[in-house]
Design a protein around this motif. Sequence first.
Motif, short mmCIF file in Angstrom:
data_model
loop_
_atom_site.label_atom_id
_atom_site.label_comp_id
_atom_site.label_asym_id
_atom_site.label_seq_id
_atom_site.Cartn_x
_atom_site.Cartn_y
_atom_site.Cartn_z
N ALA A 165 1.03 -1.34 -0.01
CA ALA A 165 -0.22 -0.13 -0.25
C ALA A 165 0.98 1.55 -0.25
CB ALA A 165 -1.27 -0.25 1.52
N VAL A 166 0.18 2.27 -0.44
CA VAL A 166 0.61 3.99 -0.05
C VAL A 166 -0.76 4.69 0.14
CG1 VAL A 166 3.18 3.29 -1.96
CG2 VAL A 166 0.69 4.35 -2.41
N VAL A 167 0.37 5.94 0.45
CA VAL A 167 0.03 6.91 0.73
C VAL A 167 -0.21 8.03 0.09
CG1 VAL A 167 -0.74 9.15 2.91
CG2 VAL A 167 -0.88 6.38 3.10
N LEU A 168 -1.14 8.71 -0.96
CA LEU A 168 -0.64 10.08 -1.08
C LEU A 168 -1.53 10.84 -0.93
CD1 LEU A 168 -1.65 8.81 -4.62
CD2 LEU A 168 1.10 8.43 -4.05
N GLU A 169 -0.94 11.93 -0.86
CA GLU A 169 -1.45 13.51 -0.52
C GLU A 169 -1.14 14.92 -2.12
OE1 GLU A 169 -0.66 14.03 3.66
OE2 GLU A 169 0.34 12.61 3.85
N ALA A 170 -1.86 15.51 -1.72
CA ALA A 170 -1.57 16.74 -2.92
C ALA A 170 -0.73 17.55 -2.71
CB ALA A 170 -2.81 17.01 -2.76
N GLY A 171 0.04 17.62 -3.41
CA GLY A 171 0.65 18.61 -3.54
C GLY A 171 1.52 19.77 -4.26
N GLU A 172 1.86 20.63 -4.18
CA GLU A 172 2.60 21.25 -5.82
C GLU A 172 4.26 20.62 -6.44
OE1 GLU A 172 2.94 25.51 -4.52
OE2 GLU A 172 0.73 25.85 -4.11
N GLU A 173 4.41 20.11 -5.65
CA GLU A 173 5.32 19.16 -6.10
C GLU A 173 5.36 18.03 -6.88
OE1 GLU A 173 8.51 21.01 -6.06
OE2 GLU A 173 8.11 22.32 -5.34
N PRO A 174 5.72 17.99 -7.82
CA PRO A 174 5.50 16.61 -8.77
C PRO A 174 5.65 15.05 -7.89
CG PRO A 174 6.46 18.05 -10.42
CD PRO A 174 6.18 19.12 -9.05
N GLY A 175 5.00 14.15 -7.43
CA GLY A 175 4.98 13.10 -7.38
C GLY A 175 5.21 12.25 -8.11
N ILE A 176 3.81 12.31 -9.01
CA ILE A 176 3.43 10.98 -9.57
C ILE A 176 3.48 11.92 -10.63
CG2 ILE A 176 1.78 9.73 -10.25
CD1 ILE A 176 2.74 9.25 -7.73
N ILE A 177 4.49 11.63 -11.80
CA ILE A 177 4.73 12.22 -12.99
C ILE A 177 3.68 12.52 -13.86
CG2 ILE A 177 6.41 13.03 -14.29
CD1 ILE A 177 8.27 12.47 -12.21
N ASN A 178 3.18 11.03 -14.17
CA ASN A 178 2.12 10.87 -15.03
C ASN A 178 2.27 9.32 -14.89
OD1 ASN A 178 4.62 9.71 -17.06
ND2 ASN A 178 4.28 11.88 -17.69
N THR A 179 1.02 9.01 -16.08
CA THR A 179 0.45 7.43 -15.69
C THR A 179 -0.01 7.24 -17.27
OG1 THR A 179 -0.84 7.73 -15.35
CG2 THR A 179 0.61 6.82 -13.38
N HIS A 180 1.10 5.81 -18.10
CA HIS A 180 0.19 5.27 -19.66
C HIS A 180 -0.92 4.19 -19.33
CE1 HIS A 180 2.38 9.04 -21.05
NE2 HIS A 180 3.63 8.75 -20.01
N LEU A 181 -2.16 4.26 -19.57
CA LEU A 181 -2.51 2.59 -19.14
C LEU A 181 -3.02 2.24 -20.59
CD1 LEU A 181 -4.33 3.68 -15.74
CD2 LEU A 181 -2.29 2.67 -15.70
N HIS A 182 -2.91 0.86 -20.53
CA HIS A 182 -3.34 0.46 -21.58
C HIS A 182 -4.05 -1.38 -21.99
CE1 HIS A 182 -1.45 3.47 -24.01
NE2 HIS A 182 0.12 3.01 -23.50
N ALA A 183 -4.90 -1.52 -22.35
CA ALA A 183 -5.42 -2.98 -22.77
C ALA A 183 -6.16 -3.25 -24.16
CB ALA A 183 -6.66 -2.77 -21.83
N ASP A 184 -5.92 -4.47 -23.90
CA ASP A 184 -6.12 -5.20 -25.06
C ASP A 184 -6.81 -6.25 -25.12
OD1 ASP A 184 -6.51 -6.05 -27.55
OD2 ASP A 184 -4.71 -5.98 -28.32
N GLY A 185 -8.44 -6.53 -25.41
CA GLY A 185 -9.29 -8.12 -25.04
C GLY A 185 -8.48 -8.80 -26.17
N GLU A 186 -8.11 -8.43 -27.12
CA GLU A 186 -7.56 -9.18 -27.61
C GLU A 186 -7.47 -10.38 -27.09
OE1 GLU A 186 -8.47 -11.17 -31.72
OE2 GLU A 186 -8.83 -9.31 -30.95
N TYR A 187 -6.09 -10.38 -26.27
CA TYR A 187 -5.66 -11.30 -25.39
C TYR A 187 -6.24 -12.11 -24.25
CZ TYR A 187 -2.27 -9.77 -29.29
OH TYR A 187 -1.30 -9.41 -29.82
N SER A 188 -7.04 -12.20 -24.71
CA SER A 188 -8.11 -12.33 -22.81
C SER A 188 -7.69 -13.67 -22.39
CB SER A 188 -9.50 -12.24 -22.62
OG SER A 188 -10.31 -12.81 -23.81
#
Length: 325
Positions: A165-188
Motif C-alpha cells: 500500500a501507499v498513501v498519496l497526498e496532494a501537493g504542488e511538487e510533482p510526485g506521480i509525474i504521469n501514468t500510461h494505461l492500456h488494454a487489449d482484450g484480443e489476448y484475454s
Amino acid sequence: MMYGRITGTGSYLPERVLTNQDLEKIVNTSDQWIRERSGIQERRIAAEGETCGDLAAMAAERAIASAGIDPAEIDLLVLATSTPDAALPSTACLIQRRIGMRAGSCAFDVSAACSGFVYALSIADQFLRSGAAKRALVVGAETMSRVLNWKDRTTCVLFGDGAGAVVLEAGEEPGIINTHLHADGEYSRLLHTEWGTSHGIEKLIAAPELAAISMNGSEVFKVAVRTLGRIVNETLAANDLDKNDIDWLIPHQANIRIIGATAKMLDMPMEKVVVTLQKQGNTSAASIPLALDTAVRDGRVKAGDLLLMEAFGGGFTWGSALVRF
C-alpha cells in the motif's frame, strides 16, 4: 497544479512460506525447473480463513503509520485486486471500516489483474489533481493461492499471496509525474479464469476447477516482453527523458526473464532494479507496492529518486507510472 505524492508505504506477507522443495512433493516439478523458468524460490500462502481484505488492511495500516497521518484524514481508498473477499460489497468498503477511515469517504475496487496497482495509482492521482481528494490510500492485495489448480505445474508454482500500500497526498511538487494505461482484450484467453458470477454458483460447485487460473505461458511471455518495451519507450518519450535518468526500475514481479529484458531495454544494471519475486513469487496487483515498500524500508529508494513502475497482466492490461519519490 496539484500532484499526488507518495508519503507512506506499507506491506504485509502471510506467515506461511511455500518453497520450491515443498511444491516438489505435491506436483510434478523441481526446484531447478521453477528457478530456471521464473527465478522464484519461495512464495507466501494465506492461512485458512485469512482473506484478501485481511492482508490489505495490514498493509494499509503500515502505510498510514509510515505517512504519520490519522486514517480519518483519508478521503479515498482504491484497492487493486483480482481476488476480492466477495462479489459484493467491495473489499475496499470492508477495509475502510476496519482501518478507521471516516464514513462517507470514497472506497472502491479496481480489477486489472497484475496491472491493477498501476491502474489504481493513476485513478487516485487523478482525484488528487482534480481536487476531489486531498489524501488517498492505494492498495494492491491478492490471495492468488485461492485461484490456483495445485495439479497444474505451469501456474501453481508461480503465484503467491500478499499486499502492499501507499498513501498519496496532494501537493504542488510533482510526485506521480504521469501514468500510461492500456488494454487489449484480443489476448484475454491467454491468461484467464473460466468462472464469473454470470455463470452462476451451481456451475462453480459442479466444476470448481473453472475458477483456477489458466495461462499460455510462452505466448504471455512473448507479448509481455514486446509490450513492456513499448510502454518503457512511451514513458521516456512523454517526459523527454533519457534511459539514464531513471534511478530505479520497480517492475511487476512475474518472471525474472521478463524483468531482465525490461532492464536491458533501459540499459539498466540489475543492481538498479528492485526484485522481490525470489521470495514472494507473482503476487499480481500486490507485487509493485510490495517491492516499493521493501526498497524504501531497506534504504535503497530515497527521497528525490526517479522511479519507473511498469506492469503487464491478464486482459491484457499494461501500464507505467513515473514517480518522483
